[in-house]
Enzyme design. Structure first.
Site, short mmCIF file in Angstrom:
data_model
loop_
_atom_site.label_atom_id
_atom_site.label_comp_id
_atom_site.label_asym_id
_atom_site.label_seq_id
_atom_site.Cartn_x
_atom_site.Cartn_y
_atom_site.Cartn_z
N ASN A 169 15.17 74.18 92.88
CA ASN A 169 16.14 73.08 92.98
C ASN A 169 17.51 73.63 93.36
O ASN A 169 17.68 74.83 93.55
CB ASN A 169 16.18 72.30 91.67
CG ASN A 169 16.52 73.19 90.51
OD1 ASN A 169 17.59 73.79 90.46
ND2 ASN A 169 15.59 73.33 89.57
N ASP A 193 10.59 70.74 86.57
CA ASP A 193 9.79 69.90 85.66
C ASP A 193 8.30 70.11 85.85
O ASP A 193 7.51 69.89 84.95
CB ASP A 193 10.13 68.43 85.88
CG ASP A 193 11.54 68.12 85.40
OD1 ASP A 193 11.91 68.65 84.34
OD2 ASP A 193 12.27 67.38 86.10
N LYS A 246 -1.15 84.29 100.84
CA LYS A 246 -0.28 83.32 101.52
C LYS A 246 -1.14 82.20 102.13
O LYS A 246 -2.12 82.48 102.82
CB LYS A 246 0.51 84.03 102.62
CG LYS A 246 1.51 83.13 103.30
CD LYS A 246 2.25 83.88 104.40
CE LYS A 246 3.09 82.88 105.18
NZ LYS A 246 3.56 83.40 106.45
N PRO A 279 6.69 73.75 80.49
CA PRO A 279 7.08 73.56 79.08
C PRO A 279 8.54 73.13 78.99
O PRO A 279 9.37 73.57 79.79
CB PRO A 279 6.90 74.96 78.47
CG PRO A 279 6.95 75.90 79.62
CD PRO A 279 6.44 75.16 80.82
N ASP A 280 8.87 72.26 78.06
CA ASP A 280 10.27 71.86 77.85
C ASP A 280 10.90 72.90 76.91
O ASP A 280 10.65 72.91 75.70
CB ASP A 280 10.35 70.45 77.25
CG ASP A 280 11.78 69.92 77.28
OD1 ASP A 280 12.70 70.69 76.96
OD2 ASP A 280 11.97 68.75 77.64
N ILE A 281 11.71 73.77 77.51
CA ILE A 281 12.28 74.90 76.76
C ILE A 281 13.24 74.40 75.68
O ILE A 281 13.18 74.84 74.52
CB ILE A 281 13.01 75.85 77.74
CG1 ILE A 281 11.99 76.38 78.76
CG2 ILE A 281 13.68 77.00 76.99
CD1 ILE A 281 12.60 76.99 79.99
N PHE A 334 21.72 69.37 78.57
CA PHE A 334 22.40 68.81 79.74
C PHE A 334 21.53 67.71 80.32
O PHE A 334 20.30 67.78 80.24
CB PHE A 334 22.65 69.89 80.81
CG PHE A 334 23.97 70.58 80.63
CD1 PHE A 334 24.15 71.49 79.60
CD2 PHE A 334 25.04 70.31 81.48
CE1 PHE A 334 25.37 72.11 79.41
CE2 PHE A 334 26.27 70.93 81.30
CZ PHE A 334 26.44 71.82 80.27
#
Ligand code: C5P
Length: 406
Positions: free
Chosen positions: A210, A279, A289, A305-307, A323
């Protein structure tokens, strides 16, 4: 009371023409009430006499690792334990390289290696030596090892060149030494910050990621350090310098980041999740490749995983700050996350304004916590970080009034 009353400072002097300025720095430290011991490398003694420092400090100047005459003097371990602060000024390119590599072939290097107090280096060298990639790499490694790098300044050099590499002036070094001992609102607190993006591999050459630059997280790390916290920065891949005296734990994917956080979260007082964690990750990373033969291809994604939640929903959790980057209904989404992830605070920003948010230097935040909120208007991320850290310190103190560490 002088600012450095009874502070024990070990001044390390290495071989460089700026060694003569170290005498003035030493005098200023003593004037502020510090107790100063001086250790010189053999090369330093080619530039200035140990007698100068002996006269200034009233203490013998040490230099040799194996000194038969100094049988009753403190050895390197005792000196390392004695010091509240070690400052190597001037720090030559050679000594910086040796410090970065962990060498211990003279008394000063050995003391630094054995020290657990803060260590600052004040580089002093010709501008080309300073800008040489080898020196820059060594400086970066010193920062990663949580050493402070004070300076250098730019200007006229003893060799006749003009450029970056001059040692900071004695008064500047003295001011920085004083600032180091001044307690901040987070003095004695351990604080961990996640920052930057994560990269989720598709195959050996491609990944999903991102737009996060890491600037906000790095600015928060520097601001928290300035507020007195002991800072650990868990960072995804970014192109930023690690702030001085911040411990860096590098990682790539969300899985790596979770592992670094989990392994190092015990004992942290405050956790700030500023990273833009992907996410989703690719369910099965291709070993080779992927060839572009098919007209269409589908990637199967699974949730990462949601840290933050792994920390904020755990027992004995630290004070947790999340955040929220949103393109609409900022407050509603932010408050939902605050409750859902059982956070102590959330800082929300709109990421649909190109002048603020991802990749740029400015940002604006709306901060929410149980019983309060504050709008921080658009400003440089470095200023915003200082304001947010001040709010965190205040709310943290109110939420955890038991000052078991102070
Ligand atoms: O739920 P959402 O992703 O919007 O939450 C954002 C917050 O959660 C940020 O603080 C972010 O750093 C953190 N987060 C995390 N791990 C994830 C996703 C988000 O720590 N996998």
């Amino acid at each position: 009371m002088p600012d450095l009353d009874n502070k024990k400072i070990l001044l390390g002097i290495t071989g460089g023409i700026a060694a003569y300025k170290a005498a003035e720095y030493c005098r200023l430290l003593i004037k502020q009430g510090a107790r100063v011991r001086v250790v010189m490398t053999p090369a330093a003694k080619e530039f200035i006499q140990p007698l100068t420092f002996q006269a200034l400090t009233g203490e013998p100047v040490l230099s040799e690792l194996f000194d038969a005459d100094a049988a009753n003097a403190m050895d390197h371990i005792e000196l390392a334990r004695w010091a509240d602060l070690i400052v190597v000024a001037p720090a030559s390119a050679d000594s910086i390289a040796k410090l970065a590599d962990g060498y211990a072939d003279n008394l000063l290097l050995t003391i630094v290696l054995a020290a657990s107090c803060p260590v600052a280096v004040a580089p002093a060298m010709n501008q080309h030596m300073w800008s040489n990639q080898a020196t820059q790499d060594n400086i970066q490694r010193l920062r990663q090892h949580a050493l402070l790098v004070w300076g250098p300044a730019a200007g006229e050099q003893a060799c006749g060149d003009v450029g970056e590499g001059r040692m900071l002036e004695p008064q500047q070094l003295a001011d920085m030494s004083v600032a180091l001992f001044r307690p901040g609102p987070l003095t004695g607190r351990k604080l961990m910050i996640t920052a930057g993006p994560t990269r989720e591999a598709i195959d050996p050459v491609r990944f999903l990621s991102n737009r996060s630059s890491g600037k906000m997280g790095y600015a928060l790390a520097a601001a928290a350090r300035d507020a007195g916290a002991e800072v650990t920065l868990v960072s995804g891949p970014v192109c930023l310098n690690v702030p001085d005296s911040v411990t860096l734990l590098s990682c790539e994917s969300a899985g790596d980041m979770l592992q670094q956080v989990t392994q190092n979260i015990t004992g942290q007082d405050i956790f700030i999740a500023c990273a833009a964690v992907a996410d989703y990750r690719v369910a099965a990373v291709a070993k080779e490749k992927i060839k572009k033969t098919a007209e269409q291809m589908t990637l199967q994604l699974v949730k990462t995983p949601d840290i933050l939640a792994s920390v904020s929903l755990s027992d004995n959790k630290p004070f947790c700050v999340g955040f929220a980057a949103e393109t609409s209904e900022l407050e509603q989404y932010a408050r939902h996350k605050l409750a859902h992830k059982k956070l102590d605070m959330i800082a929300a920003n709109r990421v649909d304004d190109p002048a603020s948010g991802f990749e740029v230097d400015d940002n604006a935040l709306a901060v929410f916590w149980q019983g309060g909120s504050q709008q921080l208007p658009r400003q440089p991320k470095t200023d915003l970080a200082r304001e947010l850290i001040a709010i965190i310190a205040r709310v943290y103190r109110e939420a955890r009034p038991v000052t078991e560490k102070t």
